[in-house]
Design an enzyme around this catalytic site. Structure first.
Site, PDB file in Angstrom:
ATOM      1  N   ARG A   1       0.827  -1.218   0.000  1.00 49.91           N
ATOM      2  CA  ARG A   1       0.000   0.000   0.000  1.00 49.91           C
ATOM      3  C   ARG A   1       0.860   1.268   0.000  1.00 49.91           C
ATOM      4  O   ARG A   1       0.567   2.206  -0.760  1.00 49.91           O
ATOM      5  CB  ARG A   1      -0.958  -0.030   1.190  1.00 49.91           C
ATOM      6  CG  ARG A   1      -2.102  -1.026   1.030  1.00 49.91           C
ATOM      7  CD  ARG A   1      -3.021  -1.015   2.226  1.00 49.91           C
ATOM      8  NE  ARG A   1      -2.310  -1.372   3.444  1.00 49.91           N
ATOM      9  CZ  ARG A   1      -2.803  -1.227   4.671  1.00 49.91           C
ATOM     10  NH1 ARG A   1      -4.002  -0.698   4.841  1.00 49.91           N
ATOM     11  NH2 ARG A   1      -2.113  -1.595   5.723  1.00 49.91           N
TER      12      ARG A   1
ATOM     13  N   ASN B   1      -6.354  -2.590   1.903  1.00 48.74           N
ATOM     14  CA  ASN B   1      -6.300  -4.044   2.021  1.00 48.74           C
ATOM     15  C   ASN B   1      -7.723  -4.574   2.053  1.00 48.74           C
ATOM     16  O   ASN B   1      -8.598  -4.014   2.729  1.00 48.74           O
ATOM     17  CB  ASN B   1      -5.613  -4.464   3.320  1.00 48.74           C
ATOM     18  CG  ASN B   1      -4.107  -4.480   3.204  1.00 48.74           C
ATOM     19  OD1 ASN B   1      -3.559  -4.452   2.111  1.00 48.74           O
ATOM     20  ND2 ASN B   1      -3.419  -4.524   4.330  1.00 48.74           N
TER      21      ASN B   1
END
EC number: 6.2.-.-
Length: 799
Positions: A25, A43
């Site tokens: 990320r 996520n």
């Protein structure tokens, strides 16, 4: 002329693979911010979800760069893209909180401390100087701290350590290496070390830096320290201190089994063992396995205590993989201390590795003089992995655990949601669904309640992390296996029982991506496997695919006196082999001399009357018998001791003698072991098979021994004889069936000399040879084969 206005576009991208807990990320955030795009990344239970919005060219650039240079620990297995309506958003690209929904993603294994973190650990000017839990998105624990998925700090054992303001700033800074690193901590907010001395040791309890210093001093003084790592406790002592190593061996009741050793750095490792470039790469990889290496001998190298690896030319060596290990072995400027430590699993022999702190104080009492522990819980035990590197640079994993688990394996055929329970030795379960399978960590032997409890915990943890809900259980056919009984208690209906050696072959086939449409010639050699006829198999050549098998050849059976308990007495196995071959028990023969008169009398009666003598075709038992016949090992203190000593002896004469003892070959019909299976069109299936008779081998060996031929030469000729017999049978099988692919599997093929020689002979004959790599050839890889045989049944039924 005014340029046309370009309307923004928005694209939804789903990235699958090992993309959580690896800094994916933050990587996406930096990529999007660099292109001035808006949107978010999050996520999810299925991977990483990205929505990105901006000018079409920039969105295309973003999508094109997404998988070009992912973080070091990331593995992208799939990317899905779809255009969605633009929202007109103008704010910065953000990282959204994780979705809590059912599904599946992939968590990376625990990895060794990275170079950046090691530099901080050693830098007096860094705020994490000497912090025993330094980590970042590129390294550190993942599997052993994860308590759920998706992977975020609340779903780890770091949940109980709130971040201090400084760590929180790093965690929230996209430009920082610790951006969204879930285990991030520092000396102000992270876990803490403690030193707990045994009663009467005369050492006071300590915390943090003092705990480490005291532990180092105890090791330097010859004491045994239980050290808590990422996946469990180790028992450590100075590997150059003969008294300390002997004490640890006696306390642990280790017998003659070798200890693994941890070297402070690569330079020290080079002084302990001979390293090829491939072995060096394996040793220093992020997985940090134990690597089996050839020992250096003094005065060229470090002199290990004789009892570290008695009577072995090899040593199992690993490098530090946690900051605690690095600090324990010492940073520059530290007081002198051991640079090579025995680092063996923290357990009593045969039990699972200890992870719980309170349990460690009781189960390791009497073994350790002190405990170097910490307050970060371990969510799942994960023992060290073990491998060897072949001369061609490929690796053969012998124990698949830390550094590998829970990395999935891609399957060549889809499987139903299935849990395979493996065997009772070297136990590791395997969970699969669709085209993926996940091994659990190495459990070890299931001979007691502790082992069974560890297997149950491993199953719960793996199902939690993968999101797979098994609908079917698979297990070994042995009716007495604890793993088989456990499969029946899982509540998944009647388990699919898979023959032991069929599972071994199916495991190797799956690892190499074979779809099973064409059978293979499977050579499955081990010590023990329950056969279709109720006898003990283990010297088998099968014609096999995932649907079934036909037994093509076997080693001539011989009685196994005392069943499984007789395995600990190679001298009895040797005499049983002579009896089966019609050869006398000559006075002065090492195996005869190793037995008492009473023992010989009882054994003779057992063999004559067939009392407690199950027939066995196990090749491992033949290796044990030959080891005793040449005078090496008569009583085995641990599994495969006799065979290991035979291999070690053969190694010393391998290049000097090229002789080979001949096996007899007898056509045989009705040798059993056929299950219903799908024949490939145009393939011929032999109606009869062969028997490999070791009687000529034994006669030649005894004749050479009477001529005072050196033991290493006897051992080498036996190894070459087995390899030549396999090659001969595989060539004959090819002539009958047209099949050209041979699989080498089973624990006997952990023997490097035998595997290399057999593979070379088969390749020279033009056969394709498949050997194990990441999946162990021994029972540690058995569950994958069970999974494939049981889980693909529905697939075959629909063809």
């Amino acid at each position: 002329m005014t340029a046309p206005v370009t309307r923004p576009v928005r694209r939804r991208i789903t990235v699958r693979g090992t993309v959580q807990g690896v800094g994916f990320r933050p990587y996406v955030h930096r990529l999007a911010a660099g292109l001035a795009l808006t949107g978010f990344v999050s996520n999810t239970a299925d991977g990483v979800l990205i929505e990105v919005e901006g000018p079409p060219d920039d969105v295309d650039r973003f999508a094109g760069r997404l998988t070009e240079q992912p973080p070091p620990l990331a593995t992208v297995t799939g990317v899905g893209c779809e255009d969605v309506p633009a929202t007109g958003a103008t704010g910065p690209f953000t990282i959204r909180p994780t979705e809590r929904s059912p599904g599946r993603t992939q968590l990376p294994p625990d990895t060794a401390t990275c170079a950046d973190c090691l530099r901080e650990l050693a830098d007096p000017g860094d705020r994490r100087h000497r912090h025993p839990f330094v980590t970042c998105t590129h390294c550190g624990p993942r599997f052993t701290i994860a308590t759920g998925m998706p992977y975020d700090r609340p779903a780890t054992t770091m949940a109980g350590f709130p971040m201090c303001p400084a760590c929180a700033r790093e965690y929230g800074d996209p430009a920082d290496r610790r951006f969204h690193a879930q285990p991030v901590a520092c000396p102000d907010c992270g876990p803490r070390l403690a030193l707990v001395p045994a009663a009467g040791l005369g050492v006071r309890p300590a915390r943090d830096a003092e705990a480490l210093a005291t532990a180092r001093a105890l090791l330097a003084a010859g004491r045994v320290v239980a050290v808590k790592g990422v996946g469990g406790y180790h028992l450590a002592c100075d590997a150059t201190d003969a008294r300390a190593v002997a004490t640890l061996r006696r306390r642990k009741e280790r017998g003659g089994k070798a200890f693994a050793v941890m070297c402070a750095d690569l330079e020290t490792a080079e002084r302990v063992a001979l390293l090829s470039a491939a072995e060096r790469a394996a040793l220093t990889s992020a997985r940090r396995p134990i690597v089996l290496l050839r020992r250096r001998t003094p005065p060229d190298g470090v002199r290990l205590a004789d009892q570290v690896c008695p009577d072995s030319p090899h040593v199992g060596l690993l490098l530090p993989y946690t900051p605690v290990h690095t600090l324990l072995l010492g940073l520059p400027g530290d007081p002198p201390g051991p640079r090579v430590l025995v680092m063996t699993s923290g357990n009593r022999s045969g039990e699972p590795i200890v992870t719980d702190d309170a349990e460690a104080l009781t189960r390791l009492a009497g073994l350790a003089d002190a405990w170097l522990t910490h307050d970060r819980p371990i969510a799942s035990p994960c023992d060290d992995s073990l491998l060897r590197v072949r001369p061609d640079g490929t690796e053969q994993v012998l124990r698949r655990s830390r550094g590998y688990v829970p990395r999935p394996l891609r399957l060549p055929l889809p499987v139903r949601p299935t849990l395979a329970t493996g065997g009772d030795l070297k136990n590791a379960l395997c969970l699969g669904e669709g085209d993926q399978a996940w091994f659990g960590p190495h459990i070890g032997d299931l001979g007691d309640l502790a082992g069974l409890a560890a297997a149950e915990r491993a199953e719960r943890h793996l199902t939690l992390l993968t999101g797979v809900t098994p609908r079917l259980a698979a297990a070994d056919r042995h009716p007495g296996y604890h793993s088989t009984r456990r499969a029946a208690r899982l509540g998944l209906g009647e388990p699919v029982l898979v023959q032991h050696h069929h599972a071994h072959i199916a495991s190797a086939m799956a690892e190499h991506g074979l779809d099973g449409r064409t059978p293979v010639i499977g050579v499955a050699f081990d010590g023990t496997g329950y056969g279709d006829d109720g006898t003990v198999w283990g010297g088998e050549i099968l014609l096999a695919d995932y649907t079934g098998y036909r037994r093509l050849a076997r080693l001539t059976p011989a009685p196994l006196p005392g069943g499984d308990t007789g395995v600990a007495n190679p001298c009895r196995l040797a005499l049983a082999r002579l009896w089966a071959a019609g050869l006398p028990w000559e006075p002065g023969l090492p195996s005869v001399e190793a037995c008492t008169e009473t023992e010989l009398a009882v054994l003779r009666q057992q063999l004559t009357r067939g009392l407690a003598c199950v027939p066995t075709s196990g090749m491992g038992r033949l290796f044990d018998a030959v080891s005793s016949l040449v005078g090496l090992c008569h009583r085995a203190g641990y599994e495969a001791q006799a065979a290991l000593e035979l291999e070690a002896a053969a190694l010393t004469a391998w290049d000097a003698d090229k002789g080979a003892y001949p096996f007899g070959l007898t056509p045989l019909s009705g040798i059993g072991g056929a299950t219903p299976w799908r024949r490939s069109p145009g393939r011929r299936t032999p109606a009869a098979g062969w028997e490999m008779n070791p009687a000529p081998v034994l006669r030649a060996l005894l004749r050479d021994r009477a001529r005072r031929t050196p033991v290493p030469v006897l051992a080498a000729r036996f190894h070459r004889g087995v390899a030549r017999a396999v090659a001969h049978l595989c060539r004959r099988t090819r002539a009958r069936t047209g099949l050209t692919t041979v699989v080498l599997t089973g624990g006997v093929f952990a023997n490097a000399l035998l595997e290399e020689e057999t593979a070379a002979l088969l390749s020279t004959a033009g056969l394709t040879v498949l050997r194990h790599g990441e999946v162990p050839p021994n029972d540690g890889g058995l569950a994958l084969g069970q999974l494939m045989v049981a889980g693909t049944a529905a697939h075959h039924e629909t063809e």
